[in-house]
Motif scaffolding. Structure first.
Motif, mmCIF file in Angstrom:
data_model
loop_
_atom_site.group_PDB
_atom_site.id
_atom_site.type_symbol
_atom_site.label_atom_id
_atom_site.label_comp_id
_atom_site.label_asym_id
_atom_site.label_seq_id
_atom_site.Cartn_x
_atom_site.Cartn_y
_atom_site.Cartn_z
ATOM 1 N N GLU A 29 0.816 -1.217 0.000
ATOM 2 C CA GLU A 29 0.000 0.000 0.000
ATOM 3 C C GLU A 29 0.850 1.267 0.000
ATOM 4 O OE1 GLU A 29 -3.999 1.552 2.367
ATOM 5 O OE2 GLU A 29 -2.905 -0.203 3.101
ATOM 6 N N ALA A 30 2.018 1.197 0.579
ATOM 7 C CA ALA A 30 2.943 2.334 0.566
ATOM 8 C C ALA A 30 4.335 1.806 0.226
ATOM 9 C CB ALA A 30 2.959 3.048 1.918
ATOM 10 N N VAL A 31 4.963 2.418 -0.773
ATOM 11 C CA VAL A 31 6.300 2.007 -1.196
ATOM 12 C C VAL A 31 7.199 3.239 -1.183
ATOM 13 C CG1 VAL A 31 7.694 0.986 -3.036
ATOM 14 C CG2 VAL A 31 5.348 0.176 -2.651
ATOM 15 N N VAL A 32 8.316 3.146 -0.471
ATOM 16 C CA VAL A 32 9.247 4.279 -0.371
ATOM 17 C C VAL A 32 10.679 3.765 -0.548
ATOM 18 C CG1 VAL A 32 7.849 5.762 1.123
ATOM 19 C CG2 VAL A 32 9.295 3.991 2.146
ATOM 20 N N ALA A 33 11.556 4.638 -1.016
ATOM 21 C CA ALA A 33 12.956 4.229 -1.123
ATOM 22 C C ALA A 33 13.852 5.420 -1.415
ATOM 23 C CB ALA A 33 13.142 3.176 -2.212
ATOM 24 N N ASN A 34 15.073 5.284 -0.964
ATOM 25 C CA ASN A 34 16.159 6.186 -1.337
ATOM 26 C C ASN A 34 17.279 5.295 -1.872
ATOM 27 O OD1 ASN A 34 18.133 8.168 -1.546
ATOM 28 N ND2 ASN A 34 18.594 8.161 0.645
ATOM 29 N N PRO A 35 17.112 4.791 -3.116
ATOM 30 C CA PRO A 35 18.104 3.845 -3.666
ATOM 31 C C PRO A 35 19.448 4.531 -3.898
ATOM 32 C CG PRO A 35 16.057 3.905 -4.968
ATOM 33 C CD PRO A 35 16.040 5.084 -4.062
ATOM 34 N N PRO A 36 20.518 3.751 -4.011
ATOM 35 C CA PRO A 36 21.827 4.347 -4.324
ATOM 36 C C PRO A 36 21.755 5.071 -5.670
ATOM 37 C CG PRO A 36 21.871 1.949 -4.589
ATOM 38 C CD PRO A 36 20.590 2.286 -3.907
ATOM 39 N N PHE A 37 22.222 6.308 -5.704
ATOM 40 C CA PHE A 37 22.088 7.115 -6.910
ATOM 41 C C PHE A 37 22.961 6.585 -8.043
ATOM 42 C CE2 PHE A 37 21.339 10.845 -3.793
ATOM 43 C CZ PHE A 37 20.023 10.449 -3.621
ATOM 44 N N SER A 38 22.337 6.360 -9.201
ATOM 45 C CA SER A 38 23.039 5.953 -10.424
ATOM 46 C C SER A 38 24.041 4.823 -10.172
ATOM 47 C CB SER A 38 23.743 7.161 -11.060
ATOM 48 O OG SER A 38 22.793 8.155 -11.380
ATOM 49 N N ALA A 39 23.578 3.812 -9.459
ATOM 50 C CA ALA A 39 24.427 2.649 -9.166
ATOM 51 C C ALA A 39 24.573 1.774 -10.419
ATOM 52 C CB ALA A 39 23.805 1.833 -8.041
ATOM 53 N N LYS A 40 25.595 0.953 -10.427
ATOM 54 C CA LYS A 40 25.781 0.014 -11.524
ATOM 55 C C LYS A 40 24.982 -1.262 -11.239
ATOM 56 C CE LYS A 40 30.410 1.682 -12.699
ATOM 57 N NZ LYS A 40 31.859 1.344 -12.808
ATOM 58 N N TRP A 41 24.502 -1.879 -12.312
ATOM 59 C CA TRP A 41 23.862 -3.183 -12.179
ATOM 60 C C TRP A 41 24.144 -3.974 -13.452
ATOM 61 C CZ3 TRP A 41 18.510 -4.905 -13.747
ATOM 62 C CH2 TRP A 41 18.025 -4.188 -14.845
ATOM 63 N N SER A 42 23.787 -5.240 -13.490
ATOM 64 C CA SER A 42 24.192 -6.099 -14.604
ATOM 65 C C SER A 42 23.454 -5.778 -15.901
ATOM 66 C CB SER A 42 23.972 -7.567 -14.235
ATOM 67 O OG SER A 42 22.587 -7.863 -14.191
ATOM 68 N N ALA A 43 22.189 -5.342 -15.810
ATOM 69 C CA ALA A 43 21.338 -5.124 -16.989
ATOM 70 C C ALA A 43 21.368 -6.350 -17.901
ATOM 71 C CB ALA A 43 21.773 -3.871 -17.755
ATOM 72 N N ASN A 44 21.426 -7.520 -17.294
ATOM 73 C CA ASN A 44 21.469 -8.776 -18.031
ATOM 74 C C ASN A 44 20.212 -8.922 -18.900
ATOM 75 O OD1 ASN A 44 21.251 -11.633 -18.681
ATOM 76 N ND2 ASN A 44 22.847 -11.962 -17.154
#
Length: 525
Positions: free
Chosen positions: A301-316
């Motif tokens: 019902e409520a979703v919040v986040a402060n994800p790491p800014f412009s982080a790298k990921w695999s984009a597999n």
């Protein structure tokens, strides 16, 4: 407890941390002081609960003889109740006050070496939960309290002396456990986390969102609601964002989160328990949210986040068959996972829910795959509800300006997007900018009332956003230009003449001094 008493408690705890950490880095000592505070909290909670059970028998928990048959029977009975109610168990001899007393005893006939006992007790707390409902919530909680580290002291005696001193100082402070409605120790714990964050530099971004930003997010996702079934943070850090939501409503049925960093994951679970969240009401997992989402089949019902800014990921490319990303046709780039986190969160958002995420400004205007995903979210789904520009230098470890993107799957006003520019509304404090109470209220009220205000907010129609090629750069919508005052050229000319006359008089004085000193004048008269 009054605000003044709260402030004194927070200052006492911070003074202990500062006084005792010596040459150890703040973020290293953090794990010790916070871990011991948590151990003290568990002990006081255990003691209060056990005494409540034993009151009708006229027995005090600390007076039980653990080696007698009668004592063993009593402890076995309390253990079962305690594991269900509290989620863990401590014997009378394992309580914080007992270990603190032993470590600081002056009795020559009794050893005051406690490091071994303390290590065993902290392991025992976890072991008592094995095979129970609380196992996942207590397992490995104290693994960062390594009492063998050289930085605690050169010799075992030095280490023992330091730890005993820490326990002694903490033992003198009351945590007000008896007040069931009090969040005092949780607030003090949160205060310490923020203080450590302010001194941890770039590392702080991994575990703490500044309280004023958390408040904005929490107020936005709870707008129009007094109760929430579930709240979720896919990059929960120390859990501060989840707990901030708890303050904004009467009740939250369940808290869910995921955190990659093991130490921070432990911090989040401690933080939950210290804020009175029962172990059955929270489910926080430790793993990479994008690679291994722990709650992917759930909606919140409520979703919040402060994800790491412009982080790298695999984009597999395999992610293109993942329901979280497949509908967009493209994946977030390898070097910038911002939209990977955003689309993951959108996937987890319930139909009646609200989502608020902190992101760098680049998510508003960058092209290629990110522009494609952004356009899909607006044009095909119409999920974007608001864009809020924040001041620069709000976050620990980075000075970049950030924004909050608000998403809803069922929007009441689905023909426009609200843009707010609060980038100039803040107070500068030392090296950090800070949102004041009025700044927070202005953002939240503007969002809740969806009102346009000159140089602050604007309601852009979807057609306007389309005309801008789905570029959400806030200055395209909120004009904050301030015209400069016109220059009075006549006044400037008069000022220049006056300056020339003054300089001429000064030159004459200097020439006269040179004549009196019988030296050459350094300029032409």
């Amino acid at each position: 407890m009054s605000e003044e008493e709260r402030r004194i408690l927070e200052q006492q705890l911070w003074n202990i941390a500062n006084e005792l950490r010596g040459k150890m880095d703040a973020d290293e000592f953090r794990d010790y002081i916070l871990g011991f505070i948590f151990y003290k909290y568990l002990s006081e909670k255990m003691l209060a609960y056990a005494n409540q059970i034993l009151v009708q028998d006229g027995i005090e928990y600390q007076s039980i003889d653990e080696n007698s048959q009668e004592g063993k029977k009593i402890l076995e009975a309390i253990l079962d109740d305690s594991l269900d109610k509290l989620g863990y168990f401590l014997k009378p001899s394992e309580l914080f006050s007992e270990i603190a007393r032993k470590g600081n005893a002056d009795d020559e006939n009794q050893s005051n070496f406690i490091l071994g006992d303390l290590t065993n007790i902290l392991k025992s707390i976890e072991q008592t939960t094995m095979g129970t409902e609380s196992e996942d919530d207590f397992g490995g909680l104290f693994e960062d309290l390594d009492l063998t580290k050289a930085k605690l002291g050169r010799t075992e005696e030095d280490k023992n002396k330091l730890i005993s001193k820490v326990l002694s100082h903490l033992d003198k402070i009351s945590f007000n456990i008896d007040d069931a409605k009090s969040d005092i120790i949780g607030d003090a714990y949160e205060y310490l986390i923020s203080q450590f964050a302010s001194g941890a530099g770039k590392k702080a971004g991994e575990f703490y969102t500044p309280q004023q930003v958390s408040t904005v997010l929490a107020k936005i996702v709870t707008t129009g609601k007094t109760q929430l079934k579930s709240v979720y943070d896919p990059t929960c850090g120390s859990g501060s964002l989840l707990l901030r939501i708890k303050r904004e409503v009467k009740s939250v049925a369940s808290f869910y989160g995921q955190e990659l960093n093991r130490t921070t994951y432990n911090l989040a679970r401690m933080n939950m328990i210290l804020h009175g969240v029962h172990y059955k009401k929270f489910d926080i997992k430790q793993e990479d949210t994008l690679k291994h989402p722990a709650h992917v089949d759930m909606r919140f019902e409520a979703v919040v986040a402060n994800p790491p800014f412009s982080a790298k990921w695999s984009a597999n490319p395999q992610f293109m068959s993942d329901d979280r990303f497949s509908q967009y046709g493209k994946l977030a780039p390898k070097t910038k996972a911002d939209y990977a986190f955003i689309t993951h969160m959108v996937h987890q958002l319930a139909e009646n829910g609200t989502m608020a995420v902190v992101a760098p400004h680049g998510v508003l205007f960058r092209g290629a795959a990110e522009g494609h995903i952004r356009q899909y979210l607006i044009e095909d789904r119409n999920y974007l509800d608001a864009v809020i520009g924040l001041p620069a230098n709000l976050f620990y470890g980075t000075s970049i300006p950030t924004c909050i993107m608000v998403f809803k799957k069922c929007r009441k006003q689905d023909d426009n997007i609200l843009f707010i520019d609060s980038s100039k509304h803040f107070e500068k404090r030392k090296n950090q900018n800070f949102l004041r109470f009025d700044d927070i209220n202005k953002i939240v009220e503007t969002y809740q009332q969806r009102k346009a205000e000159d140089k602050y907010s604007y309601l852009a129609t979807l057609d306007e956003v389309k005309e801008n090629d789905y570029n959400l750069n806030i200055p395209r919508y909120v004009d904050t230009f301030e015209p400069e005052e016109p220059v009075d050229l006549d006044a400037v000319a008069k000022d220049l003449i006056a300056i020339d006359e003054e300089m001429e008089q000064t030159d004459l004085k200097i020439a006269d001094f040179c004549k009196q000193l019988n030296i050459a004048v350094p300029f032409k008269i």
